[in-house]
Design a protein around this motif. Structure first.
Motif, short mmCIF file in Angstrom:
data_model
loop_
_atom_site.label_atom_id
_atom_site.label_comp_id
_atom_site.label_asym_id
_atom_site.label_seq_id
_atom_site.Cartn_x
_atom_site.Cartn_y
_atom_site.Cartn_z
N PRO A 10 0.87 -1.18 0.00
CA PRO A 10 0.00 0.00 0.00
C PRO A 10 0.91 1.23 0.00
N ILE A 11 0.40 2.34 -0.47
CA ILE A 11 1.21 3.56 -0.35
C ILE A 11 0.90 4.16 1.02
N TYR A 13 0.53 6.61 4.32
CA TYR A 13 0.18 7.97 4.72
C TYR A 13 1.45 8.62 5.26
N GLY A 21 5.47 -1.98 12.99
CA GLY A 21 4.29 -2.49 12.28
C GLY A 21 4.23 -1.97 10.86
N THR A 25 4.48 -4.93 5.99
CA THR A 25 4.06 -5.19 4.59
C THR A 25 5.25 -5.05 3.64
N ASP A 50 0.86 8.20 0.07
CA ASP A 50 -0.54 8.56 -0.18
C ASP A 50 -0.72 9.94 0.46
N GLY A 259 -2.42 -4.65 4.54
CA GLY A 259 -2.88 -5.00 5.89
C GLY A 259 -4.38 -5.27 5.86
N GLU A 261 -6.86 -4.28 7.47
CA GLU A 261 -7.83 -3.20 7.66
C GLU A 261 -8.16 -2.48 6.36
N TRP A 290 -1.74 -8.21 11.67
CA TRP A 290 -1.06 -7.06 12.27
C TRP A 290 -0.04 -7.48 13.32
N LEU A 291 0.88 -6.60 13.57
CA LEU A 291 1.72 -6.71 14.76
C LEU A 291 0.92 -6.05 15.88
N LEU A 298 -0.57 -2.46 16.74
CA LEU A 298 0.51 -1.54 17.09
C LEU A 298 0.30 -0.24 16.32
#
Ligand code: MSP
Length: 687
Positions: A10-11, A13, A21, A25, A50, A259, A261, A290-291, A298
């Protein structure tokens, strides 16, 4: 023709506060990309940032700076983090990149023209941190169902994407192609939580958010950040432009690893957009776990990171990139969540890297150097040898199958099963006893040859996962550190090849002592790289005192650091007061201006730091200084100070510092602000 492998993270934030954590990825993607490259495939590995949306807009506004001025240092930090962890991407895409912006506009235009985007009025609940809209029924106790935070009701004119139309096709996609969304539990989540009830059309533009990509057919509106962000997977390849060679070569992607979510966006919205565009779908979306700390994701914003050491920068500095990568790739069963503690981290790297692998290599090399000086001749194999050799020869097949299933923990378990077998082989063959008996010299040679080959094979197999030790091990056996998987066969080492006895490849950490030290370290500022102006090494004055920068000696709090911080940061404490001469041109590189402190407060949880808002001419900057012991916030307001204005920004204890206030340091260490002697306007140049 070589197989192609297009893999994406994912890009991110540009939030700063990076924790271990966040690395999960991307380190997995990096290992997968390296693995496929070593298989001889053509790989494209994409990551990035992002950058649009309300959150960034607000943060920048709060600081009185432009969104880009706010984001740029954070992007540099993120890139530094990837550099530290040896992550080698093929492109780092920023959603503010011009080609991406154009591509997103092209996508909107196309969907508008085909009727998949239409104008209507939107009313819903917006979660700013998640950049997500929710209907009233989707809220959990009135809060965001993803993160549990407050949402705000918003009503405005908006363009909508006909997501509802694609629900049946998405359901069918999951049915026909079980590989599309993995692990299977995520399919159930998507179907039960979203698709079963039918999808609503999606609001894909905002008039209230200015920091976004303007829609080409209605410039009042900016693109919804998730459509902007998801499009990165194809904009990075030149989709929709004349230069779309990469797109034609690499799309559809083999894997979007994300991830759990954000599976909803990737497994529902993204395929629907691609269907609407008439483009092929990615082969797989994998939603990893997730961690966790204390059973919760996390996340620095939830403040659950302490007292564990979660700062990737600090972890790499203390334990090395290999250790951090190994932990991330080995510890958590793929697809599941895993609890993170510093203790588990240390136990894992001690047990596997230091004890098992480190000992195997050092025992093998010590015995070879002592008894033969180089790779010994290999004699007739006995039953116990054949078992070890068979395990070596079957290794690639096993890790290839595991990595095909994206299962790095299993692949590493296979490699370490071989390491364990080789250590057992030492106990079984007792080379130290063979060495005492001159009639057993040939047997000793065979045993040590087999061990050296096993070390070499393990090193080659470990290359996608660890980036430092395998090369060292290979070089110490006179092998090419760039060796590929074609060398994963037994018998590559030749008699007489030089062997060097390496110092321990992985140090063993005293867990108790480390935990005690780490506890002190967590939450304490650590030094910054010199590029950020760390330390008092700044400008020397003529008198006995020093003129220094009042930024706490360049302290770095927790996970925060300056850009350019790829080197091991050392504070220049104890450096001589008189520095070597510099030319006037060197001095001219430092931009000094008069600023006026217009607001000042203490930095939370720090007894040294003050956070000043400084007006420098027309500009307002946020500056953090280590002067809380010498000035109260009230005293600071209204002061005219000298600010170094062209330092790279840095974050201290989570607060952005875009400059340094100069102070003179008295003999007793007291800091005293340097101020203009006569009345001078803020913004005036100091020279
Ligand atoms: N910007 C969106 C993604 C847009 S992709 C079109 C985003 N960014 S993020 O910065 O919040 O997350 C980036 C990655 O870090 C995600 O894969 C996320 O799951 C991962 N992680 C962040 N915290 C994590 C853990 N505690 N554990 C494992 N991975 C986690 O989402």
């Amino acid at each position: 023709m070589a197989k192609r492998y297009y893999i994406t993270t994912p890009i991110y934030y540009p939030s700063g506060n990076w924790h271990i954590g966040h690395c999960y990825t991307t380190v997995i993607c990096d290992a997968l990309a390296r693995f496929h490259k070593m298989k001889g495939e053509e790989v494209f590995f994409l990551t990035g940032t992002d950058e649009h949306g309300q959150k960034v807009e607000k943060e920048a506004l709060k600081r009185g700076i432009t969104p880009l001025a706010f984001i740029d240092p954070l992007v540099s930090e993120l890139k530094d983090m990837w550099r530290l962890l040896d992550v080698r991407y093929d492109r780092f895409l920023r959603t503010t990149d011009e080609d991406h912006v154009k591509c997103v506009q092209g996508i909107y235009q196309k969907l508008y023209e085909s009727g998949d985007i239409y104008k209507a009025e939107y009313e819903g609940y917006y979660c700013t941190p998640c950049e997500a809209f929710w209907t009233e029924s989707q809220l959990k106790e009135g809060k965001c169902p993803d993160c549990g935070r407050e949402v705000t009701k918003q009503r405005e004119e908006s363009y909508f994407f006909r997501l509802s139309k694609y629900a049946p096709r998405i359901l069918k996609l999951y049915e026909d192609n079980p590989q599309f969304l993995q692990p299977t539990s995520r399919v159930n989540e998507m179907v039960n939580n979203f698709l079963k009830a039918g999808l609503q059309d999606l609001s894909v533009s905002r008039t209230t958010v200015k920091w976004g990509i303007p829609l080409p057919f209605d410039e009042k509106h900016t693109a919804y950040v998730w459509i902007d962000a998801l499009s990165n997977y194809i904009s990075a390849l030149g989709y929709g432009t004349e230069k779309d060679g990469l797109y034609r070569k690499f799309w559809p992607a083999q894997l979007h690893l994300v991830g759990k979510e954000i599976v909803r966006f990737h497994a529902i919205i993204w395929p629907a957009i691609l269907m609407a565009l008439g483009e092929p779908l990615p082969e797989q979306i994998y939603g990893h776990g997730w961690l966790l700390i204390g059973g919760e994701k996390l996340s620095k914003s939830k403040e659950n990171a302490r007292p564990e050491l979660t700062d990737p920068y600090e972890l790499v500095k203390r334990y090395g990139a290999d250790a951090v990568r190994y932990y991330l790739l080995r510890e958590i069963p793929f697809g599941s969540d895993g609890e993170y503690t510093t203790e588990r981290f240390l136990l894992r790297i001690n047990a596997d890297l230091s004890n098992d692998l480190g000992n195997l290599v050092s025992r093998t090399q010590a015995m070879i150097v002592q008894n033969f000086g180089a790779v010994p001749p290999r004699g007739e194999a006995e039953e116990v040898d054949r078992e070890l050799i068979a395990m070596c020869e079957g290794l690639f097949g096993r890790i290839d199958a595991d990595m095909g299933a994206l299962n790095a923990p299993e692949a590493l378990a296979e490699i370490f099963a071989l390491v364990g077998r080789a250590n057992k082989y030492i106990d079984e063959t007792t080379p130290w006893l063979l060495a005492k008996d001159p009639t057993k010299r040939a047997r000793l040679g065979t045993v040590l040859y087999n061990l050296a080959e096993t070390c070499r094979i393990c090193a080659v197999a470990l290359k996608p996962f660890l980036t430092v030790a395998p090369a060292k091990i290979l070089r110490s056996f006179s092998c090419d550190e760039n060796a590929g998987f074609d060398t994963l066969k037994f018998g590559v080492l030749k008699e007489g090849m030089a062997v060097e006895k390496l110092p321990p490849v992985f140090p063993r950490f005293d867990v108790k002592r480390e935990l005690a030290e780490v506890e002190k370290l967590v939450g304490t500022p650590t030094p910054l790289p010199p590029s950020a102006g760390g330390g008092k090494a700044g400008l020397s004055s003529a008198g006995g005192g020093k003129v220094g920068m009042s930024s706490n000696g360049g302290g770095k709090a927790g996970s925060e650091r300056s850009e350019g911080g790829s080197a091991h940061p050392e504070r220049s404490e104890g450096s001589p007061q008189t520095k070597s001469e510099i030319s006037i041109d060197d001095f001219a590189k430092v931009e000094l201006k008069i600023g006026e402190v217009i607001a000042c407060e203490r930095v939370a949880k720090s007894d040294k730091l003050l956070h000043e808002t400084v007006k420098i001419g027309d500009e307002v900057r946020s500056v953090v200084s280590g002067i809380a012991k010498f000035y109260t916030p009230e005293e600071m307001v209204g002061k005219k100070v000298v600010v170094v204005t062209n330092l790279k920004p840095v974050k201290l204890r989570g607060v952005l510092s875009e400059g340094m206030i100069l102070c003179a340091e008295g003999e007793d260490g007291t800091l005293s602000l340097v101020s203009p002697e006569k009345l001078v306007a803020s913004g005036a140049t100091v020279k």
